[in-house]
Design a protein around this motif. Structure first.
Motif, PDB file in Angstrom:
ATOM      1  N   UNK A 876       0.923  -1.202   0.000  1.00 16.09           N
ATOM      2  CA  UNK A 876      -0.547   0.059  -0.253  1.00 16.09           C
ATOM      3  C   UNK A 876       0.630   1.227  -0.246  1.00 16.09           C
ATOM      4  N   UNK A 877       2.282   0.892   0.000  1.00 19.21           N
ATOM      5  CA  UNK A 877       2.527   2.546  -0.169  1.00 19.21           C
ATOM      6  C   UNK A 877       2.486   3.242  -1.094  1.00 19.21           C
ATOM      7  N   UNK A 878       2.920   4.263  -1.546  1.00 15.86           N
ATOM      8  CA  UNK A 878       3.519   4.647  -3.175  1.00 15.86           C
ATOM      9  C   UNK A 878       4.703   4.683  -3.189  1.00 15.86           C
ATOM     10  N   UNK A 879       5.185   5.126  -4.456  1.00 17.91           N
ATOM     11  CA  UNK A 879       7.018   4.823  -4.725  1.00 17.91           C
ATOM     12  C   UNK A 879       7.283   5.079  -3.919  1.00 17.91           C
ATOM     13  N   UNK A 880       7.908   6.078  -3.689  1.00 16.16           N
ATOM     14  CA  UNK A 880       8.644   6.310  -2.858  1.00 16.16           C
ATOM     15  C   UNK A 880       8.880   5.600  -1.471  1.00 16.16           C
ATOM     16  N   UNK A 881       7.524   5.452  -0.810  1.00 12.01           N
ATOM     17  CA  UNK A 881       7.334   4.410  -0.187  1.00 12.01           C
ATOM     18  C   UNK A 881       8.706   3.700  -0.307  1.00 12.01           C
ATOM     19  N   UNK A 882       7.759   2.384  -1.680  1.00 15.35           N
ATOM     20  CA  UNK A 882       8.432   1.564  -1.355  1.00 15.35           C
ATOM     21  C   UNK A 882      10.107   1.122  -2.481  1.00 15.35           C
ATOM     22  N   UNK A 883      10.727   2.100  -2.397  1.00 12.07           N
ATOM     23  CA  UNK A 883      11.609   2.437  -3.463  1.00 12.07           C
ATOM     24  C   UNK A 883      12.629   2.910  -2.103  1.00 12.07           C
ATOM     25  N   UNK A 884      11.471   3.792  -0.774  1.00 14.53           N
ATOM     26  CA  UNK A 884      12.714   3.861   0.160  1.00 14.53           C
ATOM     27  C   UNK A 884      12.969   2.522   1.106  1.00 14.53           C
ATOM     28  N   UNK A 885      12.468   1.334   1.077  1.00 13.76           N
ATOM     29  CA  UNK A 885      11.891   0.450   1.596  1.00 13.76           C
ATOM     30  C   UNK A 885      13.405  -0.580   0.780  1.00 13.76           C
ATOM     31  N   UNK A 886      12.978  -0.718  -0.239  1.00 11.26           N
ATOM     32  CA  UNK A 886      13.883  -1.479  -0.966  1.00 11.26           C
ATOM     33  C   UNK A 886      15.331  -0.934  -1.346  1.00 11.26           C
ATOM     34  N   UNK A 887      15.632   0.567  -0.323  1.00 12.03           N
ATOM     35  CA  UNK A 887      16.596   1.462  -0.955  1.00 12.03           C
ATOM     36  C   UNK A 887      17.159   0.758   1.045  1.00 12.03           C
ATOM     37  N   UNK A 888      16.540   0.628   2.167  1.00 10.23           N
ATOM     38  CA  UNK A 888      16.843   0.287   2.990  1.00 10.23           C
ATOM     39  C   UNK A 888      17.299  -1.077   3.377  1.00 10.23           C
ATOM     40  N   UNK A 889      16.802  -1.801   2.781  1.00 15.26           N
ATOM     41  CA  UNK A 889      17.092  -2.865   2.376  1.00 15.26           C
ATOM     42  C   UNK A 889      18.444  -4.209   2.121  1.00 15.26           C
ATOM     43  N   UNK A 890      19.118  -2.420   1.479  1.00 16.84           N
ATOM     44  CA  UNK A 890      20.797  -2.949   1.388  1.00 16.84           C
ATOM     45  C   UNK A 890      21.570  -2.136   1.594  1.00 16.84           C
ATOM     46  N   UNK A 891      21.113  -1.461   2.944  1.00 14.69           N
ATOM     47  CA  UNK A 891      22.150  -1.120   3.966  1.00 14.69           C
ATOM     48  C   UNK A 891      21.984  -1.669   5.106  1.00 14.69           C
ATOM     49  N   UNK A 892      23.462  -1.475   6.199  1.00 16.39           N
ATOM     50  CA  UNK A 892      23.015  -1.804   7.515  1.00 16.39           C
ATOM     51  C   UNK A 892      21.834  -1.324   7.853  1.00 16.39           C
ATOM     52  N   UNK A 893      21.471  -2.773   9.354  1.00 16.31           N
ATOM     53  CA  UNK A 893      21.531  -3.900   9.078  1.00 16.31           C
ATOM     54  C   UNK A 893      20.520  -4.929   8.472  1.00 16.31           C
ATOM     55  N   UNK A 894      19.860  -4.147   7.301  1.00 15.29           N
ATOM     56  CA  UNK A 894      19.613  -5.429   6.713  1.00 15.29           C
ATOM     57  C   UNK A 894      20.932  -6.185   5.938  1.00 15.29           C
TER      58      UNK A 894
END
Length: 1179
Positions: A876-894
């Motif tokens: 249910x997130x917009x494009x910004x929210x989805x990209x933010x989640x994807x971006x954080x998944x490739x940074x520590x601690x993820x």
């Protein structure tokens, strides 16, 4: 497995030969596996109906020699792999040897001896098991696991033949009852029926007989009902079902997995075809009945039982000291004489195995410590359980005086006497006849003690019940309460336990102690014993000690009222052990956080009302009165709704008879007010009638001064209702409803327990959904279904094991939202089934990163709120929210260190070298700090409203902005590109998305290169300009060939000096897609770059070093290269295909439906143990 050679006369009946040699034949049973035709269907049907498949393995090996018509069965197997291993061993080790023999009989003798030797060697090397199950049962358990996909942790208890009614047609088959599941399987003429029901899903279980379903068992869940009939022994099956369902409800209540009770005695003889687990459950059921009958402690174990005759002269009896055989006679066959310390002798006769019984009792006596255990005996020496800080002989203190730094002492007044004795007042003269009657009661009890004994071994006859119903004298009340409840046994075996517990518990501040302090002065405030500090302090110590002993219960309202009454007649220690007996045995689950026991008995009371008072029941249900009144009646045993002197008589009967007395009296109260209740029009009027009635139940024989009752205000006008004698009420309850039996009540409790616990689970689900619906865009129905799936994963971890224990995963003190938690392996399974981002083999890696991102407290567990938060952003997130989640998944601690080796270096780089933006912020911060310092002298003092506003502002959850996200280094960026490539590989717009990500990757690589100049601030020599190959990545120059998307991504990543996959053949596209999850962009093709573009650390496929060996070295990522999330977002917005992909809405309902359609059990337990992060190597 190898089996003892058995003779087989008909080798080909119902079997098909698959392999053969001159000495052995490998056969498969018809009906097993594919094919077989009509004969196979008939054989398969017969095997299921007759249980042949449990006795006969589907594969076997026969031995035959020459022209002999006799075959010998030497091996069998449940799978082709197992039987093939045996066949290959025979061909390798025996065929050459057997060819030497000339005589067929010698060959057979040699083969039989060889097989028997192998079996003997296996038995010798294997560890003996005490509880080994019979062979047939083990075969049935293997069959159950194979049919229903159960892991080895799932233990089969028993299985029975029966019919399952699917629609109006009965299907004959077998029902398998395991610890956690009810399973049914039927195979009739090619039609297969398979059913799996978790015991934790069962809402109702009953046995009935109707015209449609004769002698059937109904198993109800929230969604459907299942009927089973045609049992050979329906009572045995139903009792086992009840026991397993009870274990499941206990698991839901306490979150504890089932474990076998190893302390129970082992049977003398192993019963045929009965599992060790079934024997354990049978022994457990007998043990519980034994403890309930004699009111024994939880640690008592029934060693055995036998029929006998007891000659009862009704002599006093305390401790057994001598056991000997007596001479047999016609009057006393096989007698046994038991003597006590007070020289009394008792005779038992008609004993079947007298010698064995004498030996067992003698063994118990040898293990029993030689210490006094009389009624009022207390250990004067400190026990090992007593803390060493306690003095062995405390000093003599004044009245109510306490030793220094000590909370409890045997010299306290409340440690020696009950509060009534301490605050005993002179009896007024007008109570003289009542005092005389009280002394007559005491004399009657003394006569009873003389005739029937006194203490734990007192004979309890109809005379005992008659004396209890007439009222226990106040001087004997505490003693008899201890005796009838069984608390005396526990207190005698735990000397010094209470004193030690008080010293450990007092002074600790917990939620329970805070609640206790609030309720201390509300406990019988009308009684003079609790209008001073002595009574309050004693009550505090008892409640705090019990809360410390049993943290799962802690403290519950109504415990203070019951405990205060106990303290009136008992010492502190006696009151404590009575409270233990009440909470843990006599009123089970009454005082836990959800008062489950009281709700269960409330349901039992409603059912009894429907049976005994059907007309009143219907009217009361319309008013909703029964559920309101019964809870307060049962929780406090009428002590809070009836005058104290009257209610304490009900407590006398309760300790003697159990909970049935409370049901009887409650039914009698309703029956006495039936006419008035039937004329009521609302709930309030009915409550007033019952309250006024109970307030006027009086005890005209009491010798205590009258105590004002809180319900006295219910009397109205000048015409108060007539007084009701409590003895008459008790007598009426026995006359009208005395037929109630304890076993019937327990049966009704079981039915109600299923309903109550499942109802509480539904309430918890609704509470969780209400709490989270404002923070999630999912609908209520979707959240409820997600909660069911999440909870199912948690429950599976309780009985199939996981990385942490169930106790660590479930904390009843937490809100419902945070009680159930799952680990990484279970999260991976749910994510793979529910997430909209499908990444093929890369899905496990992505879900592991998301788990680490959601696990904020780093306990390797996430709760339901965190789980929904992760899914909600994807759906249910917009494009910004989805990209933010994807971006954080490739940074520590993820992103863990194994996946990105340079993550630590990148973090250090960003912390050491401040960006210009960071420097500006720092300078601005320093300037503002200096300004604040100058203005401090001129500031006016802040009022409290200012600090309240500041505190509220601090408590507000800070919303993360895109500027708060850290920068991404080159290696993390490449990991994100890998993820995107895998996400797009299964999309219909695959090629367009490849073109889009190639363009974005090229643009971001350039942005990172340009950013290096500002980051280095001219201090380092800049790298050479980007090669001209990057120009090929521009959209206007893109090739439209089928593989252009992948090649462009490879070229873009080649500019980062990373490796790309070699070109694959056109016919292996699917294989190439699968391989990309592991090795995407791992090597650079030798022909993909010009020679001048190849850096020193680039690895070329096909290039041979000077020594002729391929050399592979990991590329060194550029430590100065970095990009921000704003740059990533802006780059993605330039590509329409990527915008459409991330703006596309997904429907989770289809995912939930697909997940629910899967079997309720997992196929392999290895998924729990090894479904964690699969390392992805980045060269």
């Amino acid at each position: 497995m190898w089996i003892t050679p058995e003779e087989v006369l008909l080798a080909n009946a119902l079997w098909v030969s698959e392999r053969a040699n001159p000495y052995f034949i490998l056969q498969r049973r018809k009906g097993h596996g594919r094919g077989g035709g009509i004969t196979g269907l008939l054989v398969g049907t017969l095997d299921v109906v007759l249980d042949s498949s449990a006795r006969v393995a589907p594969y076997r090996i026969l031995h035959q020699t020459g022209e002999s018509q006799i075959f010998w069965n030497i091996a069998c197997g449940s799978s082709r792999k197992e039987i093939t291993e045996h066949w290959e061993w025979l061909e390798t080790n025996l065929l050459q040897t057997l060819s030497i023999f000339d005589n067929d009989d010698d060959i057979t003798t040699f083969v039989k001896g060889k097989i028997q030797g192998i079996i003997a060697e296996e038995n010798k090397s294997g560890k003996p098991q005490e509880d080994e199950d019979p062979g047939k049962f083990r075969e049935a358990e293997l069959k159950m696991r194979k049919l229903f996909g159960m892991p080895e942790e799932e233990k089969l208890v028993n299985y029975y033949p029966c019919s399952y009614w699917k629609g109006r047609v009965p299907r004959q088959g077998w029902i398998y009852l395991s610890v956690n599941h009810l399973c049914f399987y039927s195979f009739l003429l090619g039609k297969e029926v398979s059913l799996v029901v978790q015991w934790t899903d069962v809402t109702q279980l009953d046995k009935n007989a109707t015209l449609v379903f004769p002698e059937s068992i109904r198993v109800s869940t929230r969604d459907t009902e299942h009927f089973f009939s045609m049992f050979l022994n329906i009572n045995e099956t139903f009792k086992l079902m009840e026991q397993l369902a009870n274990i499941a409800m206990r698991q839901l209540l306490d979150n504890e997995s089932f474990s076998a009770d190893r302390s129970l005695p082992k049977p003398c003889k192993t019963l045929k075809n009965v599992s060790a687990l079934k024997r354990d459950l049978d022994a457990r059921a007998k043990n519980e009945r034994y403890r309930a009958l004699f009111r024994l402690t939880q640690d008592e174990r029934l060693d055995g039982h036998t029929d006998c005759t007891l000659w009862t002269p009704f002599a006093k009896m305390h401790v057994v000291t001598i056991v000997e055989k007596a001479d047999s006679s016609s009057v006393l066959p096989s007698p046994l004489s038991i003597s006590t310390k007070n020289k009394m002798t008792f005779l038992f006769a008609n004993l079947k195995d007298r010698d064995f019984l004498v030996q067992r009792i003698s063994d118990f006596l040898q293990r029993t410590p030689d210490k006094p255990c009389g009624l009022n005996t207390q250990s004067e020496n400190p026990s090992p359980s007593t803390p060493p800080s306690l003095p062995p002989s405390p000093p003599v203190l004044g009245f109510g005086e306490m030793p220094q730094n000590q909370h409890y002492s045997p010299s306290l007044p409340t440690a020696k006497k009950g509060l009534l004795q301490i605050y005993q007042q002179d009896v007024p003269e007008e109570l003289g006849p009542k005092v005389t009657r009280e002394k007559m009661k005491e004399e009657s009890w003394n006569i009873h003690f003389f005739e029937f004994g006194r203490g734990v071994c007192m004979y309890r006859t109809s005379k005992t019940r008659e004396l209890v119903l007439n009222g226990i004298p106040e001087s004997l009340r505490g003693e008899l309460w201890l005796l009838f409840s069984g608390a005396q046994n526990e207190m005698s075996t735990h000397p010094g336990y209470y004193a030690s517990l008080v010293e450990q518990a007092m002074g600790k501040c917990t939620l329970a102690t805070e609640e206790i302090e609030r309720d201390l002065h509300r406990s019988m405030p009308e009684h003079h014993a609790f209008q001073n500090e002595m009574g309050i302090a004693a009550l505090r110590r008892v409640l705090t000690a019990y809360a410390y002993r049993n943290p799962s219960i802690g403290y519950c309202q109504a415990m203070n009222i019951v405990t205060s009454v106990l303290l009136l007649y008992c010492t502190e220690e006696e009151a404590f052990w009575l409270l233990v007996a009440l909470c843990e045995r006599m009123l089970p689950d009454y005082y836990n956080t959800r008062v489950v026991g009281a709700l269960v008995d409330q349901g039992v009371f409603e059912e009894l009302t429907r049976e005994c008072l059907p007309l009143l029941y219907e009217h009361m249900q319309d008013l909703g009165v029964i559920s309101t009144i019964s809870l307060s009646w049962f929780l406090t045993l009428f002590l809070s709704v009836m005058p104290f002197d009257s209610a304490v008589l009900l407590v006398d009967c309760f300790f003697y008879e159990g909970i049935k007395v409370i049901f009887q009296v409650a039914l009698a109260v309703l029956h006495a007010n039936m006419d008035q209740l039937l004329s009521c029009s609302d709930e309030g009027e009915a409550m007033t009638i019952l309250g006024r009635y109970l307030d006027n139940v009086v005890n005209k024989q009491t010798v205590s001064p009258p105590i004002p009752h809180l319900h006295a205000l219910l009397t109205s006008g000048n015409n108060p209702p007539p007084e009701i004698d409590v003895f008459e009420l008790i007598k009426a309850s026995y006359e009208k409803f005395g037929s109630l039996r304890a076993d019937v009540i327990e049966q009704m409790r079981f039915k109600q327990r299923l309903k109550v616990i499942q109802s509480l689970e539904d309430t918890a689900k609704r509470s969780v959904v209400r709490a989270i619906m404002t923070e999630s865009a999912f609908t209520i129905e979707e959240l409820e279904e997600l909660y069911v799936l999440f909870k199912a994963k948690h429950i599976m971890s309780c009985y199939w094991g996981a990385s942490s224990t169930a106790a660590e995963r479930h904390d009843p003190s937490l809100p419902y939202l945070e009680q159930y938690r799952i680990d990484c392996g279970q999260f991976i399974q749910l994510f793979s089934a529910l997430a909209p981002w499908s990444c093929g083999l890369h899905t496990n890696t992505l879900s592991s990163r998301l788990f680490r991102l959601l696990d904020q407290n780093k306990d390797s567990l996430i709760n339901f709120k965190e789980f929904v938060t992760g899914l909600s952003g994807m759906y249910h997130g917009d494009m910004t929210e989805k990209l933010k989640l994807l971006y954080k998944l490739h940074l520590p601690p993820a992103l863990c260190p194994e996946e990105a080796e340079s993550a630590l270096e990148a973090t250090q780089f960003f912390t050491d070298d401040d960006t210009p933006q960071g420097e500006e912020l720092k300078e601005a911060g320093d300037a503002s700090a200096a300004g604040d310092t100058d203005e401090k002298k001129e500031e006016k003092p802040k009022d409290y409203k200012y600090y309240l506003r500041m505190w509220a502002k601090e408590k507000e959850p800070k919303k993360e902005s895109i500027k708060d996200l850290p920068r991404m280094n080159q290696e993390q960026f490449i990991e994100m590109c890998k993820t995107l490539y895998n996400m797009f590989s299964e999309d219909p717009m695959e090629q367009e998305l490849y073109h889009g990500i190639a363009t974005v990757a090229s643009l971001l690589l350039r942005i990172g290169e340009v950013g290096k100049k500002f980051t280095n601030n001219g201090g380092k020599k800049t790298e050479p300009q980007l090669p001209s190959a990057v120009d090929a990545l521009q959209p206007e120059k893109e090739d439209s060939s089928g593989g252009s998307g992948q090649s462009l991504v490879s070229k873009a990543l080649a500019e980062a000096q990373l490796e790309t996959p070699p070109p694959t053949a056109a016919g292996s596209d699917e294989e190439a897609k699968d391989d990309t999850s592991v090795s995407s962009y791992s090597v650079v093709s030798a022909g993909s770059l010009q020679c001048e573009d190849i850096a020193d650390d680039t690895v070329l496929i096909g290039c041979v070093g000077g020594d002729g060996v391929d050399r592979r070295r990991g590329s060194a990522p550029d430590a100065d290269w970095s990009i921000t999330f704003e740059q990533v977002l802006a780059s993605f917005l330039t590509e329409t295909s990527l915008v459409d992909y991330f703006e596309k809405k997904h429907d989770i309902q289809s995912k939930i439906t697909a997940c629910k359609s899967l079997r309720a059990v997992e196929r392999q337990t290895i998924m729990y143990r090894s479904a964690f992060v699969r390392p992805v190597t980045c060269n």
